[in-house]
Every structure is written in C-alpha cells, then in structure tokens.
Motif scaffolding. Structure first.
Motif, PDB file in Angstrom:
ATOM      1  N   GLU A   8      13.571  -7.232 -11.279  1.00 45.84           N
ATOM      2  CA  GLU A   8      14.856  -7.549 -10.664  1.00 45.84           C
ATOM      3  C   GLU A   8      14.981  -6.899  -9.284  1.00 45.84           C
ATOM      4  N   GLU A   9      14.462  -5.677  -9.152  1.00 44.37           N
ATOM      5  CA  GLU A   9      14.531  -4.980  -7.874  1.00 44.37           C
ATOM      6  C   GLU A   9      13.747  -5.726  -6.795  1.00 44.37           C
ATOM      7  N   GLN A  10      12.565  -6.233  -7.174  1.00 45.13           N
ATOM      8  CA  GLN A  10      11.749  -6.972  -6.217  1.00 45.13           C
ATOM      9  C   GLN A  10      12.420  -8.289  -5.837  1.00 45.13           C
ATOM     10  N   GLU A  49      23.520  -6.067  -6.106  1.00 43.13           N
ATOM     11  CA  GLU A  49      22.731  -4.892  -5.752  1.00 43.13           C
ATOM     12  C   GLU A  49      21.824  -4.565  -6.930  1.00 43.13           C
ATOM     13  N   VAL A  50      20.893  -3.666  -6.737  1.00 44.63           N
ATOM     14  CA  VAL A  50      19.934  -3.320  -7.785  1.00 44.63           C
ATOM     15  C   VAL A  50      20.646  -2.758  -9.010  1.00 44.63           C
ATOM     16  N   SER A  51      21.627  -1.881  -8.798  1.00 40.23           N
ATOM     17  CA  SER A  51      22.343  -1.283  -9.929  1.00 40.23           C
ATOM     18  C   SER A  51      23.118  -2.342 -10.712  1.00 40.23           C
ATOM     19  N   LYS A  54      20.641  -4.294 -12.870  1.00 39.30           N
ATOM     20  CA  LYS A  54      20.263  -3.542 -14.072  1.00 39.30           C
ATOM     21  C   LYS A  54      21.371  -3.619 -15.111  1.00 39.30           C
TER      22      LYS A  54
END
Length: 88
Positions: A8-10, A49-51, A54
């Motif tokens: 997901e971050e990528q 956003e990344v958070s 997640k």
C-alpha cells in the motif's frame, strides 16, 4: 486472490508521483504497471496517506473476520432451529 507485488505504501507513492505532475503513461511505464491498474489504484487509494491506508486495510480485515463470525452464528442458529422443530 493474487497478491500485488506492490504494498500500500508503494502504491500511494506511485500515485503521489503522478499527482506531482508527471505524466500517467511515464509513471506506469517506469513501474511496470498498466494504466488500468493505475486508475484502479487511484480509485481505491486516491487522496489517502500511508497511515490511512494501513487503517483501511485493518478495517477490511476486521470486517471480513466479523462477517465470518456472523455466518457461523447464523448457521448454528439454523441448525438449532431445525433440531428443535423435529418431534422426538
């Protein structure tokens, strides 16, 4: 379901590259993805956003677990109703 080779971050990083002004075709070519995949990711992860991604993944996992528990409880309930309706 096939696992993605991107986390997901990528994925969010790839989307941010395009939002920064790079052409979609260039971003897709550089990362080896199709434009359809890119737009599917944009529909799902666009603006996150990344958070937040997640947290979304954690909520999806919890939702799947709860659905499984509900299905098992409904099955148990149906079995008990069937047993109680029979005459001994």
């Amino acid at each position: 379901m096939k696992r993605s080779r991107f986390s997901e971050e990528q994925i969010i990083g790839i989307l941010k590259e395009q939002e920064a002004g790079q052409a979609t075709a260039d971003v897709c070519r550089r990362h080896g993805i199709s434009s359809a995949t890119f737009y599917k990711w944009k529909a799902k992860y666009g603006g996150l956003e990344v958070s937040e991604a997640k947290r979304l993944k954690a909520l999806e996992d919890e939702n799947a677990r709860l659905k499984k528990l509900l299905a098992e409880a409904m099955l148990d309930n149906a079995v008990l109703k069937e047993i109680s309706s029979k005459k001994w």
